[in-house]
Each structure stands twice: as structure tokens, then as C-alpha cells.
Scaffold this motif. Structure first.
Motif, PDB file in Angstrom:
ATOM      1  N   VAL A  32       3.392   3.981   0.943  1.00 25.72           N
ATOM      2  CA  VAL A  32       2.726   4.397   2.184  1.00 25.72           C
ATOM      3  C   VAL A  32       3.392   5.638   2.790  1.00 25.72           C
ATOM      4  N   PRO A  33       4.714   5.630   3.015  1.00 23.41           N
ATOM      5  CA  PRO A  33       5.323   6.840   3.590  1.00 23.41           C
ATOM      6  C   PRO A  33       5.177   8.071   2.693  1.00 23.41           C
ATOM      7  N   LEU A  34       5.301   7.892   1.380  1.00 17.65           N
ATOM      8  CA  LEU A  34       5.192   9.048   0.491  1.00 17.65           C
ATOM      9  C   LEU A  34       3.765   9.574   0.402  1.00 17.65           C
ATOM     10  N   PHE A  35       2.780   8.694   0.462  1.00 14.41           N
ATOM     11  CA  PHE A  35       1.389   9.155   0.494  1.00 14.41           C
ATOM     12  C   PHE A  35       1.141  10.003   1.745  1.00 14.41           C
ATOM     13  N   VAL A  36       1.710   9.570   2.860  1.00 12.78           N
ATOM     14  CA  VAL A  36       1.544  10.315   4.117  1.00 12.78           C
ATOM     15  C   VAL A  36       2.303  11.644   4.053  1.00 12.78           C
ATOM     16  N   LEU A  37       3.581  11.581   3.668  1.00 15.17           N
ATOM     17  CA  LEU A  37       4.434  12.772   3.701  1.00 15.17           C
ATOM     18  C   LEU A  37       4.124  13.781   2.598  1.00 15.17           C
ATOM     19  N   HIS A  44      -4.134   5.178   7.636  1.00 16.43           N
ATOM     20  CA  HIS A  44      -5.143   4.261   7.100  1.00 16.43           C
ATOM     21  C   HIS A  44      -5.376   4.526   5.611  1.00 16.43           C
ATOM     22  N   ASN A  45      -5.522   5.807   5.223  1.00 20.11           N
ATOM     23  CA  ASN A  45      -5.729   6.148   3.814  1.00 20.11           C
ATOM     24  C   ASN A  45      -4.557   5.682   2.965  1.00 20.11           C
ATOM     25  N   ALA A  46      -3.333   5.922   3.461  1.00 20.12           N
ATOM     26  CA  ALA A  46      -2.138   5.568   2.702  1.00 20.12           C
ATOM     27  C   ALA A  46      -2.040   4.057   2.505  1.00 20.12           C
ATOM     28  N   GLN A  47      -2.339   3.295   3.542  1.00 22.27           N
ATOM     29  CA  GLN A  47      -2.294   1.838   3.428  1.00 22.27           C
ATOM     30  C   GLN A  47      -3.365   1.336   2.469  1.00 22.27           C
ATOM     31  N   GLY A  48      -4.557   1.907   2.552  1.00 23.29           N
ATOM     32  CA  GLY A  48      -5.627   1.530   1.623  1.00 23.29           C
ATOM     33  C   GLY A  48      -5.267   1.871   0.187  1.00 23.29           C
ATOM     34  N   MET A  49      -4.665   3.053  -0.020  1.00 23.75           N
ATOM     35  CA  MET A  49      -4.245   3.466  -1.361  1.00 23.75           C
ATOM     36  C   MET A  49      -3.176   2.529  -1.908  1.00 23.75           C
TER      37      MET A  49
END
Length: 123
Positions: A32-37, A44-49
Motif C-alpha cells: 500500500v505505501p509503495l503503490f502510493v509513493l 483507495h486504489n493502493a488498498q484495492g490493488m
């Protein structure tokens, strides 16, 4: 999709997989943090991914290693898994109703509290 995006996804997947097998974390704590950063996804996208990545049996081989070593209590795991399914459904419904900036802060505070507890208050 660019080559750099694919490379970032490979690095994130590899890091999450290694840490999942090593210390039992990967989805929320790493992906989640790496998808965001690194990819600029919304919370929301990062959590779904992160949840989508875990949808197939991605941890099968890691669990198999722990099972072979006698480190899996299957009765407890099955109970927790069944309740996890319900909790995941309810949590996702709630998360989608929360503003992504607030959700990001909730996520960060949760990780900070857990980190402080593990660093300073573990036996």
C-alpha cells in the motif's frame, strides 16, 4: 504501461513477497505505501490493488514452508480466515466511504502505533 512501471511493480511484488515469507507482512504494510509513493495511486486504489494481488493463492508456497516446519495451527488459521473474509468485506465498504486523505492518515497512525509498540514494548 511503461517499462519503468513494470519494473516498479516487480520490485514491489518481490519486496512484499520476501517480507511476507520472512515476517508475515506484505500487503498493507509494504504494497500500500509503495503503490502510493512510487506509482502515485490514491489510498483507495493502493488498498484495492493490495487486496487484488492477494486474491490468488500468492502465499501458498510460503505457508507450505511454515506447515512443513510444524508452525501452522490449521484450526486457528481456518477460523481466523473465515472471519477475515467477513471483516475484509465490511472494512472495504467502510474504507470506500472515507475520504482518501483521512484514510491515508488513519493508515499511517495505525502503522506508527504498531511500530512503536514493536520497537519499545515487545518482550
Amino acid at each position: 504501461m511503461t517499462l519503468s512501471t513494470i519494473l516498479i511493480l516487480v520490485i514491489i511484488g518481490l519486496c512484499a513477497g520476501i517480507l511476507s515469507g520472512l515476517v508475515g507482512v506484505g500487503g498493507g504494510v509494504i504494497m500500500v505505501p509503495l503503490f502510493v509513493l512510487l506509482l502515485g495511486l490514491t489510498q483507495h486504489n493502493a488498498q484495492g490493488m493490495s487486496l487484488a494481488v492477494m486474491l490468488p493463492p500468492v502465499t501458498f508456497l510460503a505457508v507450505y514452508n511454515y506447515h512443513k516446519a510444524g508452525e501452522v495451527n490449521w484450526k486457528l488459521a481456518l477460523i481466523a480466515s473465515a472471519v477475515f473474509i467477513v471483516g475484509g468485506f465490511l472494512g472495504s465498504k467502510l474504507a470506500l466511504k472515507i475520504d482518501q486523505l483521512l484514510l491515508k492518515k488513519i493508515f499511517g497512525v495505525f502503522m506508527l502505533i504498531i511500530a512503536i509498540k514493536l520497537i519499545f514494548f515487545s518482550k
